[in-house]
Motif scaffolding. Structure first.
Motif, mmCIF file in Angstrom:
data_model
loop_
_atom_site.group_PDB
_atom_site.id
_atom_site.type_symbol
_atom_site.label_atom_id
_atom_site.label_comp_id
_atom_site.label_asym_id
_atom_site.label_seq_id
_atom_site.Cartn_x
_atom_site.Cartn_y
_atom_site.Cartn_z
ATOM 1 N N PHE A 179 36.905 6.031 28.896
ATOM 2 C CA PHE A 179 35.658 5.687 28.210
ATOM 3 C C PHE A 179 35.549 4.159 28.156
ATOM 4 O O PHE A 179 36.553 3.454 28.042
ATOM 5 C CB PHE A 179 35.623 6.288 26.804
ATOM 6 C CG PHE A 179 35.559 7.792 26.796
ATOM 7 C CD1 PHE A 179 34.343 8.437 26.761
ATOM 8 C CD2 PHE A 179 36.731 8.545 26.817
ATOM 9 C CE1 PHE A 179 34.275 9.827 26.749
ATOM 10 C CE2 PHE A 179 36.670 9.915 26.798
ATOM 11 C CZ PHE A 179 35.450 10.566 26.775
ATOM 12 N N VAL A 205 33.551 9.503 20.696
ATOM 13 C CA VAL A 205 33.043 9.130 22.018
ATOM 14 C C VAL A 205 31.875 10.040 22.373
ATOM 15 O O VAL A 205 31.593 11.045 21.691
ATOM 16 C CB VAL A 205 34.156 9.248 23.082
ATOM 17 C CG1 VAL A 205 35.296 8.295 22.784
ATOM 18 C CG2 VAL A 205 34.681 10.678 23.160
ATOM 19 N N GLU A 206 31.195 9.678 23.451
ATOM 20 C CA GLU A 206 30.057 10.468 23.912
ATOM 21 C C GLU A 206 30.531 11.807 24.465
ATOM 22 O O GLU A 206 31.546 11.889 25.163
ATOM 23 C CB GLU A 206 29.290 9.717 24.995
ATOM 24 C CG GLU A 206 28.442 8.575 24.481
ATOM 25 C CD GLU A 206 27.646 7.918 25.574
ATOM 26 O OE1 GLU A 206 26.747 7.126 25.259
ATOM 27 O OE2 GLU A 206 27.922 8.206 26.766
ATOM 28 N N ASP A 224 29.114 6.534 35.659
ATOM 29 C CA ASP A 224 29.375 7.859 35.085
ATOM 30 C C ASP A 224 30.371 7.812 33.926
ATOM 31 O O ASP A 224 30.535 8.826 33.230
ATOM 32 C CB ASP A 224 29.913 8.794 36.174
ATOM 33 C CG ASP A 224 28.897 9.019 37.286
ATOM 34 O OD1 ASP A 224 27.684 8.895 37.003
ATOM 35 O OD2 ASP A 224 29.320 9.311 38.427
ATOM 36 N N LYS A 264 31.560 7.371 30.378
ATOM 37 C CA LYS A 264 30.872 7.433 29.084
ATOM 38 C C LYS A 264 31.388 6.343 28.160
ATOM 39 O O LYS A 264 32.387 5.669 28.453
ATOM 40 C CB LYS A 264 31.064 8.816 28.463
ATOM 41 C CG LYS A 264 30.451 9.939 29.316
ATOM 42 C CD LYS A 264 30.676 11.296 28.695
ATOM 43 C CE LYS A 264 30.100 12.390 29.587
ATOM 44 N NZ LYS A 264 30.306 13.742 29.013
ATOM 45 N N LYS A 265 30.721 6.209 27.023
ATOM 46 C CA LYS A 265 30.963 5.078 26.129
ATOM 47 C C LYS A 265 31.663 5.537 24.851
ATOM 48 O O LYS A 265 31.588 6.702 24.456
ATOM 49 C CB LYS A 265 29.646 4.382 25.766
ATOM 50 C CG LYS A 265 28.877 3.840 26.965
ATOM 51 C CD LYS A 265 27.568 3.224 26.535
ATOM 52 C CE LYS A 265 26.764 2.729 27.736
ATOM 53 N NZ LYS A 265 25.461 2.135 27.332
#
Length: 480
Positions: free
Chosen positions: A66, A82-83, A115, A117-118
């Motif tokens: 991430f 997280v997402e 791709d 995620k954050k």
């Protein structure tokens, strides 16, 4: 792999367990744990520091990368949000810094990929409570999903169910030998559990890694502790290492060949380069010799003859020489085996050292001997005393018996003696009268009364002999 901050050590001989519930900074409570050996090394350019974080989910069962776009700095063991798919998920920070770049290169993941995620925020108490609530449903969902797959007669095995922290998505991990049409099963799962369903197929090795266990070596399974990539293992690895082809011993808990067969395979392959390849059979004068096994540690090759059950160890140089003679058409008469000494080294016994220097065995023997002599003397004195008591008791008893016999005799009165009246067939009682009163004495059973002889007829008169026990008759006494 316990930590000192969470109190994971032993208490009174029993394991204390993780008091931090897996959220300690060491990460030793999770599977697939990685030590960040680059965490304390300084860097000349802080701006070039890696902004990607590796996060582990479900106690290390699944890991993902991430991007940290926030201004916060997260350390290993921190719980973050997280997402996720249509929501958020909660995981634990596993790696940070430059070591993440090495892991991404190993997995062929681009650092600048869109791709990735954050990271949303640091996990709050509400997020952690929601995650625990959804994790408690996983066991019931797994049981129900297996029953529904059995009703549809699908050839698959449901291994694990992982639900997202917010409860909006569920991932079903299954094992199947062939391709399975699970479109109808997805509809049933979505209507039953009210989640978004994702089906993911795994192998038998991945299942053993998720379940965990203890291997035949006595340690935790490699697939559940550190091994992430699974390479193919075949029986040639066992043959190169001179292992018996036994499916039971060579198979792991997953039912496949053990992954550890590949660990030392490269070492064996390097050592086997010095052995000749075309030495399976040697032509001898009397018969042929066939190769049985190779000992790479001693550089020996073992051969056997058809007419004998004995095995002959040959050196590599001797085997090469025999093969060269066979090419020239010469058959040697003798194999010239070497002598193998298999005796184990003798264990050296430790030498006794008198550290104190004051205590000797002789002094202990003298002390024990004195104690034994004292005990014997005491036992001898007690036995002599007991014998004296017995003799004294016997003499006293004899004296009492004599006194009793004397008491049975008739006593004389001051005025004279009373006559004794004898009876035939019965005992005689002696009566004695004293001045103060009359005393009656019992007869002595040991003393028998003598019977009077029958009277003799002398001149028509009966005369009776005097009793010897009685004293002289007085003048006033007459025979009755």
């Amino acid at each position: 792999m316990g930590c000192g901050s969470g109190g994971c050590g032993t208490k009174d001989g029993a394991p204390g367990g993780c008091q931090s519930h897996g959220s300690c900074s060491t990460g030793g409570c999770n599977r697939m744990n990685v030590h960040d050996w680059l965490a304390n090394l300084p860097f000349s350019d802080p701006e070039s520091n890696c902004r990607i974080i590796e996060v582990s989910f479900n106690n290390g069962s699944r890991k993902d990368f991430f991007k940290n776009n926030t201004l916060h700095y997260y350390e290993k063991g921190d719980m973050i949000a997280v997402e996720g798919i249509s929501g958020f998920d909660v995981g634990m920070v596993n790696l940070t810094g430059e070591l993440v770049r090495i892991q991404m290169k190993k997995r062929n993941v681009d650092e600048k990929s869109p791709d990735i995620k954050k990271v949303l925020r640091r996990a709050t108490d509400t997020d952690i409570a929601k995650m625990k609530e959804t994790k408690a449903r996983e066991a019931q969902v797994l049981i129900r999903s297996r029953a529904m797959a059995r009703q549809l007669n699908l050839e698959l095995k449901m291994a694990e169910v992982e639900i997202q922290a917010d409860g909006r998505k569920a991932t079903f991990f299954y094992i199947a030998d062939d391709r399975v049409d699970f479109r109808e099963l997805i509809k049933l799962y979505a209507g039953e559990f009210k989640v978004k369903v994702e089906m993911r197929q795994i192998g038998a090795r991945q299942e053993a890694g998720k379940v965990g266990g203890i291997g035949s070596c006595g340690r935790e399974l490699c697939c559940s502790s550190w091994l992430t990539d699974f390479k193919s293992v075949n029986t040639n690895a066992a043959r190169y290492q001179n292992l018996s082809i036994n499916q039971t011993k060579l198979s792991g808990q997953c039912g496949r060949l053990k992954c550890c067969l590949n660990y030392e395979l490269d070492t064996y392959m390097d050592a086997l380069q010095f052995f000749p390849d075309d030495a399976e059979m040697l032509e001898m004068e009397r018969s042929r010799a066939f190769l049985v096994k190779k000992d790479i540690f001693k550089n020996l090759m073992w051969y056997t003859m058809p007419d004998s059950n004995k095995q002959y160890p040959l050196t590599i140089e001797r085997v090469k020489k025999i093969k060269e003679l066979n090419r020239q058409g010469v058959r040697p008469a003798d194999l010239e085996p070497v002598e193998v000494i298999t005796s184990k080294p003798k264990d050296i016994e430790p030498v006794y050292a008198d550290v104190v220097g004051q205590i000797s065995l002789k002094s202990l023997e003298k002390t024990s001997r004195k104690r034994r002599d004292n005990e014997r003397n005491q036992q001898g004195g007690n036995s002599q005393q007991a014998m004296g008591n017995r003799q004294g008791g016997t003499q006293q008893g004899n004296r009492q018996g004599d006194n009793r016999q004397q008491g049975n005799r008739p006593q004389q009165q001051a005025g004279g003696n009373q006559p004794n009246r004898g009876q035939q067939g019965g005992g005689q009682q002696n009566r004695s009268q004293n001045t103060g009163g009359q005393n009656q004495q019992r007869p002595n059973p040991n003393q028998q009364n003598r019977q009077q002889r029958p009277p003799q007829n002398r001149g028509g008169q009966n005369q009776q002999r005097p009793n010897p026990n009685q004293g002289p008759k007085n003048e006033g006494e007459k025979n009755i």
